[in-house]
Design a protein around this motif. Structure first.
Motif, mmCIF file in Angstrom:
data_model
loop_
_atom_site.group_PDB
_atom_site.id
_atom_site.type_symbol
_atom_site.label_atom_id
_atom_site.label_comp_id
_atom_site.label_asym_id
_atom_site.label_seq_id
_atom_site.Cartn_x
_atom_site.Cartn_y
_atom_site.Cartn_z
ATOM 1 N N LEU A 232 25.099 2.849 -2.113
ATOM 2 C CA LEU A 232 23.663 3.110 -2.184
ATOM 3 C C LEU A 232 22.908 1.784 -2.101
ATOM 4 N N THR A 233 21.736 1.824 -1.487
ATOM 5 C CA THR A 233 20.873 0.653 -1.489
ATOM 6 C C THR A 233 20.001 0.679 -2.740
ATOM 7 N N ASP A 236 17.174 3.581 -3.324
ATOM 8 C CA ASP A 236 17.596 4.238 -2.083
ATOM 9 C C ASP A 236 16.632 5.351 -1.674
ATOM 10 N N GLN A 238 17.066 7.852 0.040
ATOM 11 C CA GLN A 238 17.693 9.172 0.121
ATOM 12 C C GLN A 238 17.700 9.896 -1.229
ATOM 13 N N THR A 259 10.343 9.179 -2.984
ATOM 14 C CA THR A 259 11.556 8.464 -3.378
ATOM 15 C C THR A 259 11.494 8.098 -4.853
ATOM 16 N N ALA A 265 21.408 -0.435 -6.738
ATOM 17 C CA ALA A 265 22.259 -0.532 -5.549
ATOM 18 C C ALA A 265 23.715 -0.459 -5.974
#
Length: 519
Positions: A232-233, A236, A238, A259, A265
């Protein structure tokens, strides 16, 4: 509050007036955290937030965790072939279901039976609710007309008189919540409904939760949510949230929900991590060995000797200057080294500097330049550092060999190295001469006379069928025409001694026997 004034010449409003806000902005703050921040692993997920409006009874707060896997309602709805007698077992009033559904169910759970366009199973009714009895046989359930009937010491099951027809019959769980009720850190109660990782709903069971109240909800590891294997960033995009609260209603109809502003991360190495050990020497133990020249360039390492260490990996996250790769080499020895000697191969010396601490078995490799994300890294640590292999050897892909990276763009939690070399250790060995086997007349023998030879050994790892253990008996001779070789170990056939048999004979014998690590 929000106010309005207008400098229009025709309809000026010079004194600010309050604005009646129909739909608030929603989340004042929101964050996610994980109990096990490792890519591809099961974790508890904690969602903490504050809303800018009240949440009333039966209003919802929703999560979308795209890329997460594990619990998924769609896995439960696989079709049943109602005409298959191995699936609809009339004699037992039972139905075989997929393992995911069986494991998710508890005796007494409500389910709905559907025929999906076929012919009903004789004894059941399309669209009816039944209650599950789980047979103590994997994937086998019965259906009862009440939870009490299903949970009784001797359950009363709905009688099945015959199979149906059609391959799209379904048995659907009426609730997917795991668990069904959660209590927030502020003591407020919610009902959790988890249809999939992208459809997690928390329904308020209180009359009202006031605006600005911090709420923290945790889905435990029992839910089985897994962090994406790709990592994951930070924050994230998403990972999304929205609410159905009438005073807020954020993102209900938006294709991209807001978001979650704060989430950590998580980096990953995928299956790229690899450890190997090397010694650039040709001092083989035996004068003659059936190995290729390419093998001799990197001699097979022995337990307890100094070796070079090679580590390879590809990180999904950038490694910045000063960030480090940590290798836990359990059982390795050698004095502490403050400044590891690194090879010039692959520019290792330019990219990293390192240290070794024996008491913690920890090798630290600090980046001297930025390593971009998804860059293949290959580090050679010289054998001259004096780092030694464990005396007890290492198994293939030894789980004790660990790696972690403290990259701020996506740290990699400590995980086992995916691929690492085996280094076998000969724990005990002996060559003995015995008269009990028939050929030798005494516990000793004379030069050039036939001898009963007993070769004993124990190893640090398994030897599989087809693999060999080689003894070199220098200056001994053997009658290659003889077939008098025993296949005995403590009275049981555990291995076949075929030291001078043909390759074909060896292959034939080794298909049947193997030696385990206890012998």
């Amino acid at each position: 509050g929000i106010t309005l004034k207008v400098n229009s010449t025709k309809v000026p409003i010079w004194v600010p007036v309050p604005v009646n806000v129909k739909n608030g902005l929603g989340f004042r703050s929101a964050s996610l955290s994980y109990s096990n921040p490792a890519a591809g692993e099961v974790t508890a997920v904690t969602f903490t937030y504050k809303l800018s409006g009240d949440v009333l009874l039966n209003e919802q707060v929703n999560l979308q965790l795209k890329g997460f896997t594990g619990w998924d309602k769609t896995d439960l709805d696989r079709f049943i072939d109602a005409g298959d007698t191995s699936i609809v077992i009339v004699a037992d009033n039972a139905i075989m279901v997929n393992a995911h559904l069986y494991n998710a169910l508890t005796t007494g759970d409500a389910v709905t039976y559907g025929i999906g366009g076929g012919t009903v199973i004789n004894g059941l009714a399309d669209g009816s609710i039944y209650y599950v009895y789980k047979f103590p046989i994997a994937n086998k359930i019965g259906l009862a007309t009440s939870a009490a009937n299903a949970q009784a010491a001797t359950p009363t099951l709905q009688a099945i008189a015959g199979v149906g027809a059609g391959k799209t019959h379904t048995i659907t769980m009426n609730s997917y919540a795991l668990p069904t009720q959660l209590t927030s850190s502020t003591g407020h109660n919610f009902e959790a409904d988890i249809r999939s990782s992208e459809n997690i709903t928390f329904t308020c069971l209180e009359n009202s939760i006031s605006a600005g109240t911090e709420v923290s909800l945790t889905l435990g590891t029992s839910v089985g949510l897994k962090i994406p294997a790709s990592g994951l960033t930070s924050n994230d995009p998403q990972l999304n949230m929205y609410t159905t609260a009438a005073s807020l209603a954020t993102g209900i109809f938006l294709p991209q929900r807001p978001t979650i502003p704060v989430s950590p991360a998580i980096g990953t190495l995928g299956t790229t991590s690899k450890l190997s050990y090397y010694r650039h020497t040709m001092d083989w133990e035996f004068e003659q060995q059936p190995y290729a020249v390419s093998d001799i360039v990197k001699r097979k390492s022995m337990p307890g000797e100094s070796v070079g260490v090679r580590v390879e990996f590809t990180s999904s996250s950038e490694i910045k200057v000063g960030e480090a790769v940590f290798l836990k080499l359990d059982g390795f020895g050698g004095d502490d080294v403050e400044d590891l000697g690194l090879s010039a191969a692959h520019d290792t010396k330019k990219k990293f500097e390192g240290s070794w601490v024996e008491c913690t078995s920890m090798m630290t490799l600090v980046a001297k330049q930025v390593i971009p994300a998804n860059t293949a890294v290959d580090i050679f640590v010289n054998e001259t550092n004096g780092i030694t292999l464990p005396q007890h050897g290492l198994s293939l892909n030894d789980a004790r060999m660990k790696i972690r990276i403290n990259a701020t763009d996506g740290p990699v939690s400590e995980i086992s190295v995916t691929s690492s070399e085996a280094v076998g250790a000969l724990l005990t060995s002996s060559v003995e001469f015995d008269s009990t086997l028939g050929a030798t007349s005494a516990p000793y023998t004379t030069v050039d006379a036939p001898a009963d030879v007993i070769l004993k050994f124990s190893l640090s790892g398994d030897v599989l069928a087809g693999e060999t253990v080689r003894f070199r008996l220098k200056d001994f001779s053997v009658n290659v025409a003889s077939t008098d070789i025993s296949e005995v170990s403590s009275g049981t056939k555990r291995y076949a001694a075929v030291g001078y048999a043909s390759s074909a004979a060896a292959d034939a014998i080794f298909t049947s026997y193997k030696l385990n690590h206890d012998n």
